[in-house]
Design a protein around this motif. Structure first.
Motif, PDB file in Angstrom:
ATOM      1  N   TYR A 264      -4.296 -20.901   4.606  1.00 51.96           N
ATOM      2  CA  TYR A 264      -4.233 -19.949   3.500  1.00 51.96           C
ATOM      3  C   TYR A 264      -3.743 -20.543   2.182  1.00 51.96           C
ATOM      4  O   TYR A 264      -3.491 -19.825   1.231  1.00 51.96           O
TER       5      TYR A 264
ATOM      6  N   THR B  29      10.110 -10.494  -1.494  1.00 49.75           N
ATOM      7  CA  THR B  29       9.641 -10.678  -0.138  1.00 49.75           C
ATOM      8  C   THR B  29      10.530 -11.681   0.595  1.00 49.75           C
ATOM      9  O   THR B  29      11.557 -12.087   0.088  1.00 49.75           O
TER      10      THR B  29
ATOM     11  N   TYR C 128       0.824  -1.208   0.000  1.00 48.91           N
ATOM     12  CA  TYR C 128       0.000   0.000   0.000  1.00 48.91           C
ATOM     13  C   TYR C 128       0.856   1.255   0.000  1.00 48.91           C
ATOM     14  O   TYR C 128       0.681   2.152  -0.838  1.00 48.91           O
TER      15      TYR C 128
ATOM     16  N   SER D 222      -3.924 -21.813  -1.332  1.00 50.50           N
ATOM     17  CA  SER D 222      -4.941 -21.555  -2.363  1.00 50.50           C
ATOM     18  C   SER D 222      -5.300 -22.821  -3.119  1.00 50.50           C
ATOM     19  O   SER D 222      -4.563 -23.801  -3.104  1.00 50.50           O
TER      20      SER D 222
ATOM     21  N   MET E  65      -1.372  -5.415  -2.968  1.00 52.64           N
ATOM     22  CA  MET E  65      -0.511  -6.408  -3.610  1.00 52.64           C
ATOM     23  C   MET E  65      -1.188  -7.013  -4.832  1.00 52.64           C
ATOM     24  O   MET E  65      -0.578  -7.167  -5.898  1.00 52.64           O
ATOM     25  N   GLN E  66      -2.453  -7.342  -4.687  1.00 47.88           N
ATOM     26  CA  GLN E  66      -3.180  -7.895  -5.832  1.00 47.88           C
ATOM     27  C   GLN E  66      -3.234  -6.890  -6.971  1.00 47.88           C
ATOM     28  O   GLN E  66      -3.054  -7.246  -8.146  1.00 47.88           O
TER      29      GLN E  66
ATOM     30  N   ASP F 135      -2.521  -4.757   7.318  1.00 47.04           N
ATOM     31  CA  ASP F 135      -2.766  -6.062   6.711  1.00 47.04           C
ATOM     32  C   ASP F 135      -3.897  -6.007   5.692  1.00 47.04           C
ATOM     33  O   ASP F 135      -3.815  -6.613   4.616  1.00 47.04           O
ATOM     34  N   ALA F 136      -4.950  -5.273   6.019  1.00 44.44           N
ATOM     35  CA  ALA F 136      -6.089  -5.183   5.110  1.00 44.44           C
ATOM     36  C   ALA F 136      -5.730  -4.430   3.828  1.00 44.44           C
ATOM     37  O   ALA F 136      -6.047  -4.877   2.714  1.00 44.44           O
ATOM     38  N   THR F 137      -5.073  -3.298   3.963  1.00 45.94           N
ATOM     39  CA  THR F 137      -4.756  -2.487   2.778  1.00 45.94           C
ATOM     40  C   THR F 137      -3.644  -3.116   1.941  1.00 45.94           C
ATOM     41  O   THR F 137      -3.656  -3.024   0.713  1.00 45.94           O
ATOM     42  N   ASN F 138      -2.695  -3.787   2.582  1.00 41.32           N
ATOM     43  CA  ASN F 138      -1.614  -4.427   1.828  1.00 41.32           C
ATOM     44  C   ASN F 138      -2.119  -5.589   0.986  1.00 41.32           C
ATOM     45  O   ASN F 138      -1.622  -5.825  -0.126  1.00 41.32           O
ATOM     46  N   ALA F 139      -3.092  -6.317   1.497  1.00 46.00           N
ATOM     47  CA  ALA F 139      -3.641  -7.445   0.748  1.00 46.00           C
ATOM     48  C   ALA F 139      -4.232  -6.977  -0.579  1.00 46.00           C
ATOM     49  O   ALA F 139      -3.964  -7.559  -1.641  1.00 46.00           O
ATOM     50  N   ALA F 140      -5.037  -5.914  -0.519  1.00 48.62           N
ATOM     51  CA  ALA F 140      -5.659  -5.394  -1.738  1.00 48.62           C
ATOM     52  C   ALA F 140      -4.623  -4.753  -2.664  1.00 48.62           C
ATOM     53  O   ALA F 140      -4.678  -4.910  -3.888  1.00 48.62           O
TER      54      ALA F 140
END
Length: 361
Positions: free
Chosen positions: A359, A236, A220, A361, A289-290, A282-287
């Motif tokens: 987690y 990473t 983010y 996939s 990154m995608q 955590d919430a903003t980084n997930a979106a």
């Protein structure tokens, strides 16, 4: 009749006497100033859920307005990295930053921001709140007239942006990279030309090739700087910053003027921000990154295992050298590593086997 009147009068007087301190305390108010190492409008570092400005709002609300804290972003009252001196000298009562900025003054302070190959956010919070970490922090700062509490955590940070692939340890040699903290010392041992740049200067330096690689925070924050436009390889493992603590630095003399309930409010508000800011990250980084992978052609990958193994080896050497050179660092280092070993044994038995199950996939 006179005895009844005397007793009644005495009871009223006693009640008034007992109530007086509460009345006086309720009327006592404090107006403090907080400076910040980060610039105006910075998400997480200045604005948003769990941020320093949010902390100030929480304290005012919880205290019923008895403690008001005026927040100043970097450059609004003092330059970005002068908060330590400002708090120590009583110019302001509080500062928000990261303790590793003060490594030149107190090398051991780095352990209270992050440690390469150290603990994640859960382990760090366990150490801070229940393992004696905060008490060690206070012990380190009190001779300088200050104390500190954790007030935020980004969680694991990305290794960084690279203009070329990293396939071997030798690929680090000669790279010019923006990287702060203990990780910079590790990279320097591998031939990296370490650069220290404020956030606003990273993108232009990376875009123009003044630097070849850069670490900032995570998807983010990095996307906000536009780093995806200057480099495509986004690595990473988070080895260098498995978590990153925001430091609430407080002038000790000012702290001791606060009544106990206001001190508790400050501690509770800081703890709330520590949890809330990490959830936001955590919430903003997930979106983000995608979005970076899907819409900007970013190549996100982990560093090769043999590279990580070499980084771990050099990190151990670097940390031991620092501890050997300074008794205070030795004390903090040994306490940190002892807790990490105990926590790591538990995490290895509990969380590590569970994460792939939850987690995958």
């Amino acid at each position: 009749m006179q005895r009844r009147q005397f007793l009644t009068g005495s009871a009223i007087a006693a009640t008034a006497t007992l109530a007086a301190p509460s009345v006086v305390r309720a009327q006592t108010s404090f107006s403090w100033k907080m400076t910040n190492a980060y610039g105006p409008g910075s998400p997480y570092y200045v604005e948003g859920p769990g941020s320093p400005t949010d902390f100030c709002k929480k304290v005012e609300a919880l205290s019923g307005g008895r403690l008001k804290i005026q927040h100043f972003a970097a450059g609004e009252l003092i330059p970005a990295l002068e908060g330590f001196d400002a708090v120590q000298n009583g110019i302001v009562e509080m500062n928000a930053a990261n303790a590793y900025f003060w490594a030149g003054k107190i090398p051991a302070a780095q352990y209270f921001t992050t440690v390469p190959f150290g603990m994640d956010v859960k382990g760090t919070n366990a150490w801070m709140y229940e393992g004696g970490g905060i008490e060690l922090w206070h012990e380190l700062y009190e001779p300088l007239g200050m104390l500190a509490f954790p007030m935020g955590n980004t969680g694991v940070q990305m290794t960084g942006w690279f203009r070329k692939e990293i396939n071997t340890v030798e690929d680090f040699s000669g790279l010019k990279m923006r990287i702060p903290g203990l990780a910079g010392k590790v990279y320097a041992k591998l031939g990296v030309n370490v650069q220290l740049l404020p956030g606003g200067e990273i993108f232009p330096a990376l875009e123009r090739g003044v630097i070849d690689a850069a670490e900032f925070v995570g998807p983010y924050q990095d996307r906000r700087l536009g780093l995806q436009k200057a480099a495509k390889y986004y690595y990473t493992t988070g080895w260098h910053e498995p978590n990153n603590v925001t430091e609430l630095l407080i002038n000790k003399q000012a702290w001791e003027t606060l009544p106990a309930d206001l001190q508790e409010i400050v501690k509770i508000a800081a703890m709330a921000c520590n949890i809330e800011s990490n959830a936001w990250c955590d919430a903003t980084n997930a979106a983000a990154m995608q979005d970076l992978v899907d819409n900007f052609g970013v190549i996100a990958k982990a560093l090769p295992d043999d590279v990580v193994a070499k980084l771990r080896e050099v990190t151990a050497e670097t940390l031991e050298e620092g501890a050997a050179a300074d008794p205070k660092t030795r004390k903090v280092h040994d306490a940190y590593m002892a807790f990490k070993k105990q926590y790591g044994d538990w995490a290895g038995q509990s969380a590590e086997p569970l994460l792939p199950v939850l987690y995958k996939s």
